[in-house]
Design a protein around this motif. Structure first.
Motif, PDB file in Angstrom:
ATOM      1  N   LEU A   1       0.828  -1.206   0.000  1.00 49.86           N
ATOM      2  CA  LEU A   1       0.000   0.000   0.000  1.00 49.86           C
ATOM      3  C   LEU A   1       0.866   1.261   0.000  1.00 49.86           C
ATOM      4  O   LEU A   1       1.930   1.287   0.600  1.00 49.86           O
ATOM      5  N   GLY A   2       0.373   2.277  -0.640  1.00 50.74           N
ATOM      6  CA  GLY A   2       1.061   3.553  -0.603  1.00 50.74           C
ATOM      7  C   GLY A   2       0.845   4.255   0.724  1.00 50.74           C
ATOM      8  O   GLY A   2      -0.066   3.925   1.491  1.00 50.74           O
ATOM      9  N   GLU A   3       1.661   5.270   0.986  1.00 52.54           N
ATOM     10  CA  GLU A   3       1.582   5.988   2.266  1.00 52.54           C
ATOM     11  C   GLU A   3       0.218   6.628   2.466  1.00 52.54           C
ATOM     12  O   GLU A   3      -0.293   6.701   3.577  1.00 52.54           O
ATOM     13  N   ASP A   4      -0.431   7.082   1.367  1.00 48.27           N
ATOM     14  CA  ASP A   4      -1.733   7.744   1.504  1.00 48.27           C
ATOM     15  C   ASP A   4      -2.797   6.799   2.037  1.00 48.27           C
ATOM     16  O   ASP A   4      -3.783   7.248   2.636  1.00 48.27           O
ATOM     17  N   ASN A   5      -2.644   5.506   1.813  1.00 46.17           N
ATOM     18  CA  ASN A   5      -3.628   4.534   2.295  1.00 46.17           C
ATOM     19  C   ASN A   5      -3.446   4.222   3.767  1.00 46.17           C
ATOM     20  O   ASN A   5      -4.251   3.477   4.334  1.00 46.17           O
ATOM     21  N   TRP A   6      -2.385   4.749   4.365  1.00 44.14           N
ATOM     22  CA  TRP A   6      -2.125   4.482   5.786  1.00 44.14           C
ATOM     23  C   TRP A   6      -2.477   5.687   6.658  1.00 44.14           C
ATOM     24  O   TRP A   6      -2.173   5.705   7.830  1.00 44.14           O
ATOM     25  N   ILE A   7      -3.121   6.683   6.091  1.00 42.45           N
ATOM     26  CA  ILE A   7      -3.443   7.878   6.870  1.00 42.45           C
ATOM     27  C   ILE A   7      -4.618   7.571   7.795  1.00 42.45           C
ATOM     28  O   ILE A   7      -5.640   7.042   7.368  1.00 42.45           O
ATOM     29  N   LEU A   8      -4.486   7.938   9.041  1.00 42.96           N
ATOM     30  CA  LEU A   8      -5.537   7.712  10.027  1.00 42.96           C
ATOM     31  C   LEU A   8      -6.588   8.819   9.894  1.00 42.96           C
ATOM     32  O   LEU A   8      -6.266   9.999   9.915  1.00 42.96           O
ATOM     33  N   GLN A   9      -7.863   8.404   9.764  1.00 39.68           N
ATOM     34  CA  GLN A   9      -8.945   9.367   9.583  1.00 39.68           C
ATOM     35  C   GLN A   9      -9.460   9.830  10.948  1.00 39.68           C
ATOM     36  O   GLN A   9     -10.454   9.329  11.468  1.00 39.68           O
ATOM     37  N   VAL A  10      -8.737  10.788  11.529  1.00 33.86           N
ATOM     38  CA  VAL A  10      -9.123  11.331  12.828  1.00 33.86           C
ATOM     39  C   VAL A  10     -10.268  12.323  12.635  1.00 33.86           C
ATOM     40  O   VAL A  10     -10.271  13.103  11.669  1.00 33.86           O
ATOM     41  N   GLU A  11     -11.245  12.272  13.552  1.00 34.30           N
ATOM     42  CA  GLU A  11     -12.362  13.211  13.461  1.00 34.30           C
ATOM     43  C   GLU A  11     -11.827  14.655  13.500  1.00 34.30           C
ATOM     44  O   GLU A  11     -10.885  14.970  14.231  1.00 34.30           O
ATOM     45  N   LYS A  12     -12.449  15.507  12.703  1.00 33.51           N
ATOM     46  CA  LYS A  12     -11.975  16.876  12.545  1.00 33.51           C
ATOM     47  C   LYS A  12     -11.886  17.607  13.878  1.00 33.51           C
ATOM     48  O   LYS A  12     -10.962  18.374  14.140  1.00 33.51           O
ATOM     49  N   ALA A  13     -12.868  17.343  14.757  1.00 39.36           N
ATOM     50  CA  ALA A  13     -12.890  18.037  16.047  1.00 39.36           C
ATOM     51  C   ALA A  13     -11.713  17.662  16.932  1.00 39.36           C
ATOM     52  O   ALA A  13     -11.363  18.400  17.859  1.00 39.36           O
ATOM     53  N   ASP A  14     -11.081  16.498  16.681  1.00 41.88           N
ATOM     54  CA  ASP A  14      -9.993  16.014  17.534  1.00 41.88           C
ATOM     55  C   ASP A  14      -8.605  16.314  16.979  1.00 41.88           C
ATOM     56  O   ASP A  14      -7.614  16.189  17.699  1.00 41.88           O
ATOM     57  N   ARG A  15      -8.499  16.658  15.700  1.00 38.31           N
ATOM     58  CA  ARG A  15      -7.173  16.775  15.071  1.00 38.31           C
ATOM     59  C   ARG A  15      -6.303  17.819  15.766  1.00 38.31           C
ATOM     60  O   ARG A  15      -5.153  17.565  16.117  1.00 38.31           O
ATOM     61  N   LYS A  16      -6.839  19.019  15.933  1.00 39.13           N
ATOM     62  CA  LYS A  16      -6.057  20.099  16.536  1.00 39.13           C
ATOM     63  C   LYS A  16      -5.673  19.756  17.958  1.00 39.13           C
ATOM     64  O   LYS A  16      -4.522  19.983  18.386  1.00 39.13           O
ATOM     65  N   ARG A  17      -6.583  19.149  18.706  1.00 37.37           N
ATOM     66  CA  ARG A  17      -6.305  18.797  20.104  1.00 37.37           C
ATOM     67  C   ARG A  17      -5.189  17.759  20.186  1.00 37.37           C
ATOM     68  O   ARG A  17      -4.289  17.873  21.035  1.00 37.37           O
ATOM     69  N   VAL A  18      -5.233  16.739  19.324  1.00 34.47           N
ATOM     70  CA  VAL A  18      -4.209  15.696  19.350  1.00 34.47           C
ATOM     71  C   VAL A  18      -2.834  16.287  19.049  1.00 34.47           C
ATOM     72  O   VAL A  18      -1.850  16.009  19.732  1.00 34.47           O
ATOM     73  N   ARG A  19      -2.749  17.134  18.027  1.00 38.35           N
ATOM     74  CA  ARG A  19      -1.447  17.719  17.665  1.00 38.35           C
ATOM     75  C   ARG A  19      -0.927  18.612  18.797  1.00 38.35           C
ATOM     76  O   ARG A  19       0.274  18.623  19.082  1.00 38.35           O
TER      77      ARG A  19
END
Length: 964
Positions: free
Chosen positions: A498-516
């Motif tokens: 699989l390519g790298e793009d297929n390994w991207i974790l689909q984090v909910e939009k509301a959580d992305r900023k908080r996780v980073r």
């Protein structure tokens, strides 16, 4: 071969042996010049170490510069042989070089260590990283070996440093050998020029008298040195500046006194300037014609240079042995003419588990040599040797040997042909290394990695290492990452492609900023972090992830994140269910408390209304009182619904078959539902029995049918289904609310109505929550259903979709097949004719107490009223002649109702009792002295029910007395 060594340097434990073997080959191979040999060394070192360039420099006699002897670079071009490196003869560079220590500079622009202040000296080589290795002959600095990397810095490994140490020993040995060879050639030429006389003329002739005093020292062509003139007139052992090299003068003195011939005596002279010179002496005793001893005549020869060369050869041999010892290499020589082993190093003998002498003795032929080797490896070993003999070449082979103690050792062997001075092939030179421990370690590592891989694959999550970029690019992710968090339905076989793009974790939009933000804070503080967030998988599932990680530094110096991810979906759902349950419990406790107090108020109202009605003859007033009594009864029904939600309702469970409940309901369903609703019943013919309160079960079914009717205003289909169900561990795990494993009987009521919005599903069982218009419902129907089912040991499931319909599924515990439960009879009938019975009442609520007293006295009973259990006990102790005790379960003071009965029955064991309560749960309170015939009544109590219960208790007492 060299390319393979460079690629396997970090993983192959035999790499060092392979590398040294290549250098040894350069040292033993015939080469016409020192320059050529040095160039070969530089080339071999560069290729083996993967260096950008390797150079060998000799120290100038002025001690202020290094002259380039040989250099090899990766672009296959050699530098100008006249290149030099200048430095201060009194500075730090020469001091560090003379320390004999290898100095590693990983970055020439940011040097650390002893040469940090003078790193610019080596910038002349154009390197970014330098490994500086001094070359020595004993204590004399010969030059420097420089291994360099460019254009990037390089961190020198321990393997590279050990390889450089061994290379230094071999290069130094080659330089000393070349010097010795040069000196030997010069001596030979000198002897050819001067001839035999010149050689003899350099000898000293000496003579002693019969007392061993030296009488003359004569040189043919040279003048005696000053120290030699001090010998005249002294015995040899009386000269303080001269000593034998070994053994002292004692043995020599005894030999001369015994008139013995002296041969090969090495004498050490301490010269006036403090230096040492060596002379080889020999002499013979002389006798006159009468045989009398007259003295010695002998010759001494200056062997200072010879001794120096022997010392150099010994030092070179020792360096060679040290290199072999450090590398754990065994050495051997096979004489091709004699077809036997003629040399075995101590390291090799130790590997074979024998002494050097024993190994050489036992390896006296090719057939004997084969006996050391494992039978499974012997054919391969013989084939390698036969091919080497046929092609005049060497070999590299991995084999096993069996030692005398039965142990098996794994060996890696390298061999090359050896030539004499004429170029004739005369021997085979070999080295070998014991790699048993490395192989064992490799096998243990393989097993350990396999176990770790299995452990990681069985985790409900994944291990990871990612970069701090926008995509969190993967450095490493275990297979669980894709299986748990990306695409659970995909096969693991294709994940590696699989390519790298297929390994991207689909984090909910509301959580992305908080996780980073959490991760970046951990990086700034160099600490671990924990974070929980929601994701969406490829198939649309919503999952929760618990992640723990910490920042690490990669080999390139970049900050990366490594850690573990765990699927926390089940944990999250359990927490939500627990919060919901706790909220329901809190509401239930509040509701139960309100209903308890309301029941006391209704008891006062209902009791007084019934008493007043008895004294009113006016028809209109009686109608008004009947309406009030009916309203109070409806209030009692409302409190029962509230108690049902609070799981505190009074239940009378009996053995039920839900099929019968549904069939009985079908008799009135038609009158309840409009004609545009079609009713279907799907009943399991082998349905198990359950135990539940019949009235409440029918009420639950009625509530669900009415709700279904209201959801299908335009008509539809109503389905009632019964079924047996076994709840196992998997089903328990998938439920959003806890339910015990076991056998259940289910009844499901489904409609094809408008459905319940998803956002409201979590609220439908809360009390007073309703979607109906004001005045059309109290909102207690579903909460009553939920409370009743949970109190009965089951649970409720709701499945709904807007525009499709709703299903309510009720779970009842199934009875064991061998259990028979008799139905409990309800209290019924009218009171019998009152007697003159004496009744003691204990009730803390004054209004309820007053109603009870009025009702009972009007019925003809003699009543004594008390406001607490403690007061009732005092009355009873003063006069125990009461026929019945009526007591509230919960009262202030020391004695609750059950405790009061227990203590009064110590005085009167046969005293009957009736318990009153506002909570059904209170009736479960019991003591060791309570009787099975004691009646428990739920407030508010209708007069008829109270009088019937009193009559039943008194009749039972009288019947028991007559039987006795």
């Amino acid at each position: 071969m060299l390319l393979n060594m460079m690629q396997t340097q970090a993983t192959d434990p035999t790499w060092l042996g392979d590398a040294l073997h290549c250098l040894l080959v350069q040292n033993v191979s015939p080469n016409p010049s020192l320059s050529g040999r040095m160039t070969q060394f530089a080339k071999t070192i560069s290729e083996v170490a993967g260096a950008q360039a390797t150079s060998i420099w000799s120290l100038d006699t002025n001690l202020n510069q290094l002259n380039l002897s040989a250099r090899y670079s990766d672009n296959r071009t050699n530098c100008n042989p006249g290149s030099v490196i200048h430095f201060d003869s009194d500075g730090e560079v020469l001091k560090v070089l003379r320390s004999k220590k290898i100095v590693a500079i990983n970055n020439i622009d940011e040097p650390v260590g002893p040469l940090a202040a003078n790193a610019e000296v080596f910038q002349q080589t154009g390197a970014n990283a330098v490994l500086c290795c001094p070359l020595f002959d004993n204590d004399d600095l010969l030059g420097v070996l420089i291994i360099q990397h460019a254009p990037a810095p390089h961190v020198w490994t321990d393997s590279e440093k050990r390889f450089a140490e061994a290379a230094v020993s071999l290069i130094s040995m080659a330089m000393v050998q070349a010097t010795n060879e040069s000196e030997n050639r010069a001596t030979t030429n000198h002897k050819l020029r001067l001839g035999l006389f010149a050689r003899m003329a350099d000898d000293r002739l000496w003579e002693t008298d019969d007392a061993h005093n030296v009488v003359s020292v004569v040189s043919g062509t040279t003048i005696l040195a000053p120290e030699e003139t001090t010998l005249i007139g002294r015995r040899p052992w009386d000269v303080p500046t001269r000593q034998p090299l070994r053994g002292g003068w004692g043995p020599i003195k005894r030999s001369m006194e015994n008139h013995e011939v002296i041969k090969d005596l090495i004498l050490v002279d301490t010269n006036l300037d403090g230096t040492k010179s060596y002379r080889e002496a020999s002499g013979e005793p002389q006798f006159d014609q009468n045989g009398l001893f007259t003295g010695y005549i002998g010759v001494t020869r200056d062997v200072t240079n010879k001794m120096a060369r022997e010392a150099e050869l010994q030092a070179t041999d020792q360096r060679y042995r040290n290199a072999s010892h450090l590398a754990c290499l065994g050495h051997w020589v096979w004489d091709r003419d004699k077809d036997c082993c003629t040399y075995c190093s101590p390291e090799m003998a130790d590997i074979f588990g024998v002494t050097v002498e024993e190994y050489v003795a036992r390896t006296n032929s090719f057939e004997q040599d084969q006996k050391w080797y494992h039978p499974d490896d012997r054919a391969e070993y013989v084939a390698a040797l036969e091919n080497a003999c046929a092609t005049d070449s060497g070999w590299t082979i991995s084999t096993r040997i069996i030692r005398d103690d039965g142990s098996i050792r794994h060996l890696k062997q390298w061999a090359e042909p050896g030539y004499d001075s004429t170029g004739r092939l005369t021997s085979t030179l070999g080295v070998l290394m014991d790699v048993t421990d490395q192989i064992d370690l490799g096998e243990k590592l393989r097993i350990s990695r396999s176990k770790l891989s299995n452990l990681v694959d069985n985790l409900p999550g994944a291990l990871f290492r990612v970069k701090l970029d926008e995509k969190w690019s993967a450095v490493y992710r275990s297979q669980g990452f894709y299986r748990h968090f990306v695409d659970p339905s995909s096969s693991a076989n294709g994940w590696d492609e699989l390519g790298e793009d297929n390994w991207i974790l689909q984090v909910e939009k509301a959580d992305r900023k908080r996780v980073r933000q959490v991760v970046e804070a951990a990086v700034a503080a160099s600490s671990t972090y924990e974070v929980e967030y929601s994701i969406t998988t490829v198939n649309g599932d919503k999952r929760w992830v618990w992640e723990r990680g910490n920042p690490v530094t990669s080999l390139s110096g970049e900050i990366e994140i490594e850690g573990i991810m765990i699927d926390a979906t089940d944990k999250r759902r359990a927490e939500e269910a627990l919060i919901k349950s706790q909220r329901g419990e809190a509401i239930g406790q509040m509701t139960g408390g309100v209903a308890h107090d309301f029941n006391n108020l209704l008891a006062i109202i209902l009791g007084n209304l019934e008493l007043v009605r008895d004294d009113i003859s006016d028809v209109e007033l009686r109608k008004m009182l009947d309406a009030s009594i009916s309203a109070a009864a409806r209030g009692a029904d409302l409190t029962r619904n509230m108690l049902a939600f609070a799981r505190q309702a009074k239940l009378e469970p009996t053995k039920l078959n839900l099929n019968e409940v549904v069939r009985n309901a079908q008799n009135w369903i038609g009158r309840t539902l409009p004609t545009n609703i079609e009713v279907n019943a799907q009943l399991d013919v082998d349905l198990w029995s359950t135990q539940a309160d019949l009235s409440s079960t029918e009420s639950v079914l009625l509530n669900l049918i009415i709700n279904a009717r209201d959801a299908m205003q335009q008509g539809g289909e109503l389905t009632i289904e019964t079924k047996n169900l076994v709840v196992d561990a998997r089903m328990v795990q998938n439920q959003h609310e806890y339910i015990d494993q076991g056998e259940y009987v289910t009844i499901a009521v489904s409609d094809t109505g408008h459905g319940i919005p998803k956002k409201l599903l979590k609220q439908i069982f809360e009390p007073f929550f309703t979607t109906k218009a004001p005045g059309e419902g109290s909102g207690l129907g579903l909460s009553m259903i939920y409370g009743f089912i949970r109190q009965s040991g089951g649970t409720v499931r709701v499945y709904s979709e807007e525009g499709v319909g709703t299903t309510f599924k009720l779970f009842f515990r199934a009875l064991p097949q061998d259990q028979q439960t008799e139905d409990q009879s309800t209290i019924a009938g009218q009171p019998t004719t009152p007697s003159c019975a004496r009744i003691l009442i204990a009730e803390d609520e004054s209004g309820v107490l007053a109603v009870l007293v009025s009702v009972l006295r009007k019925a003809g009973y003699k009543v004594t009223a008390c406001g607490s259990g403690d007061a009732a006990k005092a009355v009873f102790e003063a006069d125990p002649n009461f026929d019945l005790l009526i007591a509230d379960v919960v009262m202030p003071g020391r004695l609750l109702g059950p405790n009061l009965v227990e203590e009064l029955r110590v005085i009167r064991p046969d005293l009957p009792a009736i318990f009153l309560t506002g909570y059904a749960a209170e009736t479960t309170i019991h003591g060791n002295e309570l009787h099975p015939g004691d009646i428990r009544l739920m407030k508010p109590i209708r007069r008829a029910e109270l009088l019937a219960s009193i009559s039943k208790v008194l009749q039972a007492r009288d019947a028991k007395g007559e039987t006795s």
